[in-house]
Design a protein around this motif. Structure first.
Motif, short mmCIF file in Angstrom:
data_model
loop_
_atom_site.label_atom_id
_atom_site.label_comp_id
_atom_site.label_asym_id
_atom_site.label_seq_id
_atom_site.Cartn_x
_atom_site.Cartn_y
_atom_site.Cartn_z
N UNK A 434 0.84 -1.21 0.00
CA UNK A 434 0.00 0.00 0.00
C UNK A 434 0.87 1.26 0.00
N UNK A 435 1.96 1.21 0.78
CA UNK A 435 2.85 2.37 0.83
C UNK A 435 3.47 2.61 -0.54
N UNK A 436 3.90 1.53 -1.19
CA UNK A 436 4.53 1.65 -2.51
C UNK A 436 3.52 2.16 -3.53
N UNK A 437 2.28 1.77 -3.33
CA UNK A 437 1.24 2.22 -4.27
C UNK A 437 1.06 3.73 -4.16
N UNK A 438 1.25 4.26 -2.94
CA UNK A 438 1.18 5.72 -2.75
C UNK A 438 2.31 6.40 -3.51
N UNK A 439 3.46 5.76 -3.52
CA UNK A 439 4.61 6.30 -4.26
C UNK A 439 4.24 6.39 -5.74
N UNK A 440 3.58 5.31 -6.23
CA UNK A 440 3.22 5.27 -7.65
C UNK A 440 2.19 6.34 -8.01
N UNK A 441 1.34 6.66 -7.03
CA UNK A 441 0.33 7.69 -7.30
C UNK A 441 0.99 9.00 -7.69
N UNK A 442 2.24 9.19 -7.25
CA UNK A 442 2.96 10.41 -7.63
C UNK A 442 3.61 10.23 -8.98
N UNK A 443 3.33 9.09 -9.64
CA UNK A 443 3.87 8.86 -10.98
C UNK A 443 5.25 8.25 -10.97
N UNK A 444 5.68 7.81 -9.79
CA UNK A 444 7.05 7.30 -9.70
C UNK A 444 7.02 5.77 -9.72
N UNK A 445 7.94 5.21 -10.47
CA UNK A 445 8.09 3.76 -10.54
C UNK A 445 8.65 3.29 -9.20
N UNK A 472 -6.29 7.53 -20.67
CA UNK A 472 -5.92 8.49 -21.71
C UNK A 472 -5.76 9.90 -21.15
N UNK A 473 -6.51 10.17 -20.05
CA UNK A 473 -6.43 11.52 -19.52
C UNK A 473 -5.34 11.67 -18.47
N UNK A 474 -4.56 10.61 -18.34
CA UNK A 474 -3.44 10.68 -17.41
C UNK A 474 -3.80 10.35 -15.98
N UNK A 475 -5.05 9.88 -15.77
CA UNK A 475 -5.46 9.54 -14.40
C UNK A 475 -4.99 8.12 -14.10
N UNK A 476 -4.43 7.95 -12.90
CA UNK A 476 -3.90 6.61 -12.58
C UNK A 476 -5.06 5.64 -12.38
N UNK A 477 -4.92 4.46 -13.02
CA UNK A 477 -5.98 3.48 -12.89
C UNK A 477 -5.47 2.17 -12.30
N UNK A 478 -4.20 2.11 -12.04
CA UNK A 478 -3.66 0.90 -11.46
C UNK A 478 -2.16 0.81 -11.68
#
Ligand code: ADP
Length: 872
Positions: A434-445, A472-478
């Motif tokens: 879950x913590x790593x997923x928060x990192x990804x929400x910022x667009x970071x691998x 397509x609109x750049x919204x994170x979906x997973x």
């Protein structure tokens, strides 16, 4: 005729008939009423009236006529006419007068009156007509303009003013050029002039300009007016404002053009058909299929469809299908191409028509095929990929997993669908996800390690590399994740890391060891060399010589023990060290150690206590007494070394078939964190050059190696400055005590071997001298052989009771010499002097026929003791 005299009336009639020769109708009245009545009934063309009548008169009749408004010629015909009455008559409006006596004048009077009347009527008619005409012109809803033959405007009607905005004052004197818009060509005007100058009417449409510069469209008719001689005198232009129509027309044309453009510019071919027959098509259709519009019209729509699709298309036409579908189309030249068709039924002018749009999808098909190919390629790539690939939504639910991912997590095909890592991890580990997923929400691998429990409960460590997945609109979906099983890698890495650390540590320790060694070796060496030099002084007193000799001996022993330790360590390391078990009295050992170490304890004011917890006969055990002794020795030495006050206890306890030995002190102690380090070779709590305690750091390492060799284990309980307790165990294997031959050491000086002959085989003469010296006090007869061959010769030729045989010798070495001697003298004790000390060497020595062995450097006590056992 107003006449009361019938004769006169007849006469007048007669006269007029005769003179005029016309068919004349007469009505004769006498009274006023009849006169007025006949005016409307008879409608006379001319009135002939008597001047004087019985009840009426000519003047009054004239007045009545005037009042009636009728304009009829009125001639007075009278018998007596004075100048006066004639003047009155004319004054009253009579057209003429004729005296009855001179009736012949009547003819001219009537003729003249009728002619005047005629003229007058015509003039009146013309005037009326003109009036009407001018009214019509004035009120006409068209713009009218008249010019002279030079084209100068002479008249404009009000509509002209309204239409053009020019007032008639502004227009008059000007030419129609004031309306010129510039939109017509020179030829246009030339043609116009040519037409009207030839006398013909010009009809056409002008685009003219108003006074305010606005354009207007006029439908014009220009004609010429000619005089009696046929000469043109005027031009008349009539212009109807058709701007609105023109605009509407223009709009219509534009819209038509737009429509054409639209329908021709489409990428689709468009057809209109009625009852399956084409009635129109657009340009694209012509280009796409090759049929011109003419060729297309009246052709059945199905002609555009390839055979393989005809049934489908017919079915869709019949069922009125309106959704897009794919088919194969055929061009005029017979070539085919894939198409998409969409058609719709429509009502047009009450008729049902079908509008069909057909799109060439060749490119799309090519792209689709390419897509399918590339999709297949990527699918295969993903399916055969060794790394696990996973797609997860925002809640970490898995929507796709390749076979590798399923393998890693230990599930079957599709076994991960709609599952989450939660099913394979502990809550703690899921928290990491879950913590790593928060990192990804910022667009970071994000890349991280995860502990998982597979479906089969096997634990694994995986490396997850996850990248955010956006729409397509750049919204994170997973996320898109790659997982790799790194359990093994991790394990190897850990081992490597450990090995590396160990290697580094060992390297470091070796350096430290060398420093220590240099110190530890140099110290006794300095003593040995220094005091040996001093011993050479012949003036030395007996007491000093003894003291120096002791220093040399002690230092040599210390050096020897260091060398011994190093050799032991290497033989332990190469697994050459073996336990050589024999019956051992543990209590004797305790006593011996207590005796040996007591002087040191006394010196340091420490209390040293060896404790025996079992009676002597119960602690005869089978073990390697030398090793056991050395372990205890090491531990006691350490205790003595690291304790400055208090006491040291050592002893044993019998616990469940093991003897648990202990050495406890009240010394400086060892921090708990270092407990597992102290057994490492060369490792010392105090390191470097500032050491206050001597030692090589090998003692515990050797002790541990020995204890393990004996089948036990060694451990420590200690706390910094609270003292230490070392423990070790060995198996308790008691021996039948009757088998034990107890050796009671005698004083060396009490040995008398004067009857014995001893052969010493030794290539180093100095060593021989040393041995001879050691044995000097026993009185034994000594023979010397400087190599193996001499030894054999002497042994076989002379009576020898015991041989001290060196191993490394020229000509024949110790083994070879012994083997030869053994053949002849199987019972002769031959003791090997060997520098090698490991068990293997000992075994080798025995196998070669040696009776026993003694380790170099040889101590007098050990030498005598060993020889005593074998000398008979
Ligand atoms: P050495 O005694 O030659 O240094 P050892 O292997 O016997 O080597 O011991 C390693 C280290 O363990 C010692 O240097 C010392 O720091 C620590 N040590 C061993 N025994 C004791 C003890 N009884 N009390 C305190 N420290 C000890």
């Amino acid at each position: 005729m107003l006449e009361d005299n019938k004769n006169d009336a007849e006469l007048i009639q007669e006269e007029l008939h005769n003179s005029l020769g016309l068919k004349i109708e007469f009505v004769t009245v006498e009274k006023r009423n009849d006169f007025l009545k006949q005016l409307y009934l008879f409608k006379p063309d001319i009135i002939l009236s008597d001047y004087r009548l019985p009840q009426y008169n000519g003047i009054t009749a004239l007045q009545d006529l005037n009042d009636s408004g009728l304009d009829i010629p009125f001639i007075i015909v009278t018998g007596s006419l004075t100048e006066e009455t004639a003047a009155d008559s004319i004054k009253a409006g009579a057209w003429d007068y004729v005296v009855k006596e001179r009736l012949f004048r009547l003819e001219a009077a009537v003729k003249n009156a009728l002619q005047v009347k005629n003229e007058k009527d015509r003039k009146m008619e013309a005037e009326r007509k003109l009036l009407t005409l001018s009214k019509a012109v004035e009120q006409a809803p068209v713009s009218i303009l008249m010019t002279n033959k030079e084209g100068v405007i002479e008249y404009v009607n009000p509509m002209f003013e309204t239409l053009t905005g020019f007032s008639s004052e502004e227009a008059l004197g000007n030419t129609p050029k004031i309306l010129k818009s510039g939109e017509h060509s020179q030829e246009f005007y030339a043609e116009l002039w040519k037409t009207i100058l030839s006398g013909k009417d010009w009809k056409g449409v002008f685009k003219n300009k108003k006074k305010n510069n606005e354009f207007y469209w006029g439908n014009a008719n220009i004609s010429s007016l000619k005089d009696a001689k046929g000469e043109i005198i005027n031009f008349i232009g009539i212009e109807l404002d058709v701007t609105e129509n023109k605009q509407a027309e223009e709009n219509l044309r534009e819209s038509e053009q737009r429509y054409q453009l639209l329908s021709n510019a489409t990428f689709e071919a468009i057809f209109i058909s009625q009852k399956g027959i084409c009635i129109n098509q657009n340009k694209t259709a012509e280009k796409m299929f090759g049929y011109t519009l003419n060729e297309a019209i009246n052709r059945p729509g199905i002609d555009w469809i390839a055979d393989e699709s005809k049934d489908l298309v017919k079915l869709n036409i019949m069922s009125g299908y309106e959704k897009p579908y794919e088919a194969v189309a055929v061009r005029k030249d017979g070539s085919k191409f894939p198409c998409e068709i969409q058609a719709r039924m429509m009502k047009h002018n009450g008729e049902t028509i079908r509008l069909t749009a057909l799109r060439d999808i060749t490119q799309r098909k090519i792209a689709e095929t390419a897509l399918i190919k590339s999709e297949k390629k990527y699918r295969e790539l993903i399916e055969n990929q060794g790394e696990g690939i996973i797609l997860a939504d925002l809640k970490e639910n898995i929507s796709f997993a390749n076979p590798a991912a399923e393998n890693i997590l230990g599930v079957g095909k599709n076994g991960l669908l709609n599952k989450s890592f939660k099913d394979f991890t502990t809550d703690d580990q899921f928290q990491i996800i879950l913590e790593q997923s928060k990192v990804r929400e910022k667009g970071i691998k994000s890349s991280y390690e995860l502990e998982i429990t597979r479906a089969d409960k096997e634990k694994k460590i995986i490396l997850v590399t996850a990248t955010p997945r956006n729409d397509e609109r750049g919204k994170m979906i997973g996320s898109f994740g790659i997982i790799v099983d790194i359990t093994e890698r991790k394990q190897i890495l850990n081992e490597l890391k450990l090995a590396k650390e160990n290697a580094e540590e060992s390297d470091r320790l070796k350096t430290v060891f060398l420093q220590n060694m240099s110190h530890e070796v140099r110290t006794p060496m300095n003593g040995i060399i220094g005091f040996s030099e001093m011993l050479k002084d012949s003036d030395l007193s007996e007491a000093k010589r003894n003291s120096y000799a002791n220093i040399v001996i002690n230092n040599s022993r210390q050096l020897l023990s260091i060398i011994q330790d190093i050799i032991t360590i290497s033989s332990l390391e190469t697994k050459q060290e073996m336990a050589s078990k024999e019956a051992t009295s543990v209590n004797d050992l305790i006593f011996e150690l207590q005796t040996i170490h007591n002087p040191k304890a006394v010196e340091k004011r420490l209390q040293l206590k060896g404790e025996k917890s079992l009676p002597d006969n119960e602690v005869f055990i089978y073990t390697d007494s030398t090793k056991l002794r050395q372990v205890l020795n090491n531990l006691i030495n350490n205790a003595l070394k690291f304790t400055h006050e208090g006491n040291i206890k050592f002893g044993y306890q019998l616990k469940n078939n093991v003897l648990e030995f202990y050495v406890k002190d009240t010394g400086i102690g060892i921090d708990a964190s270092l407990h597992n380090k102290i057994y490492q070779r060369f490792w010392q709590v105090e390191q470097g050059t500032t050491r206050s305690y001597g030692g090589t750091g090998l003692g515990l390492s050797i002790s541990q190696g020995y204890v393990e060799l004996l089948g036990g284990e060694l451990w420590v309980e200690s706390e910094l400055s609270k003292g230490s307790a070392f423990y070790f165990t060995i198996p308790y294997v008691p021996v039948d005590k009757t088998l034990i031959k107890r050796v009671h050491p005698k004083n060396i000086s009490s040995f008398n071997w004067e009857t014995k002959s001893i052969l010493i085989a030794e290539d180093e003469y100095i060593n021989f001298v040393y041995l001879e010296e050691l044995l000097g006090s026993t009185g034994a007869k000594i023979f010397y052989a400087k190599n193996g061959k001499e030894a054999v010769d002497l042994a076989l030729s002379t009576k020898i009771n015991l041989i001290l045989m060196d191993i490394k010798m020229p000509e024949l070495n110790g083994y070879e010499a012994t083997a030869l001697i053994r053949k002849e003298k199987p019972d002769l004790p031959i003791i090997a002097q060997t520098a090698y000390v490991n068990t293997e060497d000992k075994e080798k020595a025995k196998a070669a026929g040696f009776t026993d062995f003694i380790t170099k450097p040889i101590q007098q006590k050990d030498l005598i003791k060993t020889m005593e056992q074998h000398l008979v």
